[in-house]
Design a protein around this motif. Structure first.
Motif, PDB file in Angstrom:
ATOM      1  N   ASN A  52     -64.797  30.559  16.658  1.00 39.70           N
ATOM      2  CA  ASN A  52     -63.713  29.573  16.788  1.00 39.70           C
ATOM      3  C   ASN A  52     -62.997  29.709  18.130  1.00 39.70           C
ATOM      4  O   ASN A  52     -61.968  29.092  18.344  1.00 39.70           O
ATOM      5  CB  ASN A  52     -62.723  29.694  15.629  1.00 39.70           C
ATOM      6  CG  ASN A  52     -61.937  30.997  15.656  1.00 39.70           C
ATOM      7  OD1 ASN A  52     -62.253  31.895  16.421  1.00 39.70           O
ATOM      8  ND2 ASN A  52     -60.927  31.077  14.821  1.00 39.70           N
ATOM      9  N   ALA A  53     -63.549  30.526  19.025  1.00 41.79           N
ATOM     10  CA  ALA A  53     -63.033  30.748  20.383  1.00 41.79           C
ATOM     11  C   ALA A  53     -61.636  31.360  20.397  1.00 41.79           C
ATOM     12  O   ALA A  53     -60.887  31.176  21.339  1.00 41.79           O
ATOM     13  CB  ALA A  53     -63.065  29.461  21.206  1.00 41.79           C
ATOM     14  N   CYS A  54     -61.290  32.110  19.343  1.00 42.14           N
ATOM     15  CA  CYS A  54     -59.966  32.719  19.278  1.00 42.14           C
ATOM     16  C   CYS A  54     -60.059  34.130  18.706  1.00 42.14           C
ATOM     17  O   CYS A  54     -60.706  34.341  17.678  1.00 42.14           O
ATOM     18  CB  CYS A  54     -59.033  31.868  18.422  1.00 42.14           C
ATOM     19  SG  CYS A  54     -57.328  32.460  18.417  1.00 42.14           S
ATOM     20  N   ALA A  59     -55.240  32.442  13.165  1.00 48.94           N
ATOM     21  CA  ALA A  59     -54.968  31.154  13.805  1.00 48.94           C
ATOM     22  C   ALA A  59     -55.838  30.066  13.182  1.00 48.94           C
ATOM     23  O   ALA A  59     -56.996  30.298  12.838  1.00 48.94           O
ATOM     24  CB  ALA A  59     -55.234  31.233  15.305  1.00 48.94           C
ATOM     25  N   ASP A  60     -55.256  28.891  13.030  1.00 49.47           N
ATOM     26  CA  ASP A  60     -56.009  27.741  12.539  1.00 49.47           C
ATOM     27  C   ASP A  60     -57.014  27.306  13.593  1.00 49.47           C
ATOM     28  O   ASP A  60     -56.799  27.476  14.796  1.00 49.47           O
ATOM     29  CB  ASP A  60     -55.072  26.564  12.237  1.00 49.47           C
ATOM     30  CG  ASP A  60     -54.186  26.828  11.033  1.00 49.47           C
ATOM     31  OD1 ASP A  60     -54.596  27.614  10.148  1.00 49.47           O
ATOM     32  OD2 ASP A  60     -53.088  26.252  10.981  1.00 49.47           O
ATOM     33  N   PHE A  61     -58.124  26.702  13.153  1.00 47.63           N
ATOM     34  CA  PHE A  61     -59.137  26.191  14.076  1.00 47.63           C
ATOM     35  C   PHE A  61     -58.566  25.020  14.870  1.00 47.63           C
ATOM     36  O   PHE A  61     -57.915  24.135  14.316  1.00 47.63           O
ATOM     37  CB  PHE A  61     -60.382  25.735  13.313  1.00 47.63           C
ATOM     38  CG  PHE A  61     -61.404  25.099  14.194  1.00 47.63           C
ATOM     39  CD1 PHE A  61     -62.187  25.872  15.035  1.00 47.63           C
ATOM     40  CD2 PHE A  61     -61.568  23.723  14.205  1.00 47.63           C
ATOM     41  CE1 PHE A  61     -63.120  25.282  15.868  1.00 47.63           C
ATOM     42  CE2 PHE A  61     -62.506  23.125  15.035  1.00 47.63           C
ATOM     43  CZ  PHE A  61     -63.281  23.911  15.866  1.00 47.63           C
ATOM     44  N   VAL A  62     -58.802  25.018  16.174  1.00 45.67           N
ATOM     45  CA  VAL A  62     -58.379  23.926  17.046  1.00 45.67           C
ATOM     46  C   VAL A  62     -59.636  23.347  17.681  1.00 45.67           C
ATOM     47  O   VAL A  62     -60.394  24.064  18.342  1.00 45.67           O
ATOM     48  CB  VAL A  62     -57.409  24.425  18.141  1.00 45.67           C
ATOM     49  CG1 VAL A  62     -57.067  23.310  19.111  1.00 45.67           C
ATOM     50  CG2 VAL A  62     -56.150  24.994  17.520  1.00 45.67           C
ATOM     51  N   LEU A  63     -59.868  22.066  17.479  1.00 38.63           N
ATOM     52  CA  LEU A  63     -61.071  21.428  17.997  1.00 38.63           C
ATOM     53  C   LEU A  63     -61.027  21.258  19.512  1.00 38.63           C
ATOM     54  O   LEU A  63     -61.936  21.667  20.227  1.00 38.63           O
ATOM     55  CB  LEU A  63     -61.274  20.062  17.323  1.00 38.63           C
ATOM     56  CG  LEU A  63     -62.499  19.287  17.769  1.00 38.63           C
ATOM     57  CD1 LEU A  63     -63.772  20.042  17.449  1.00 38.63           C
ATOM     58  CD2 LEU A  63     -62.517  17.923  17.100  1.00 38.63           C
TER      59      LEU A  63
END
Length: 134
Positions: A52-54, A59-63
């Motif tokens: 998820n690149a985090c 943290a919530d997923f951010v597109l």
């Protein structure tokens, strides 16, 4: 996130931004290129090597990693700017143009760093290419 003032480089254009007030609001933008600053690409937890690149597990997923978001875990990466070298892509475009007997795109001059075209200029260049207008 801490509060106070901070100096940082814009993640998009690399300009030094001085005395930014922390915490950032979602609407904070770079004074030079108008890029959103409260984005994943400007966060110290951003890691493109992860699913998820985090690196923050909760943290919530951010597109859209380059668009403003509401992440509560956002923490400024003062050195987020990563210049990218697109010389290989420009060389490939020039080679394809040569193979197909076309003129290389205007921003693929040999030995020169291309000037970035605005979105409108890119659209106009594409229309001219499609309709043969020189």
């Amino acid at each position: 996130m801490t509060s106070g003032n901070i100096d940082m480089q814009c993640w998009k254009c690399g300009q030094l931004l001085r005395n930014l007030l922390l915490p950032f609001s979602r609407q904070e933008v770079c004074e030079h290129c108008q890029a959103d600053l409260h984005v994943c690409l400007a966060c110290r937890y951003y890691d493109p090597g992860l699913a998820n690149a985090c690196r923050e597990d909760h943290a919530d997923f951010v597109l859209d990693k380059d668009r403003a978001n509401f992440c509560d875990y956002f923490s400024v990466n003062t050195q987020a700017f990563r210049p990218h070298d697109d010389a290989e892509a420009r060389a490939a475009r020039a080679e394809l143009a040569r193979i197909f007997g076309e003129e290389p795109p205007p921003n693929v001059a040999k030995g020169k760093q291309p000037e970035p075209l605005s979105e409108a200029d890119q659209a106009l260049a594409e229309l001219k290419r499609l309709f043969g207008d020189k």
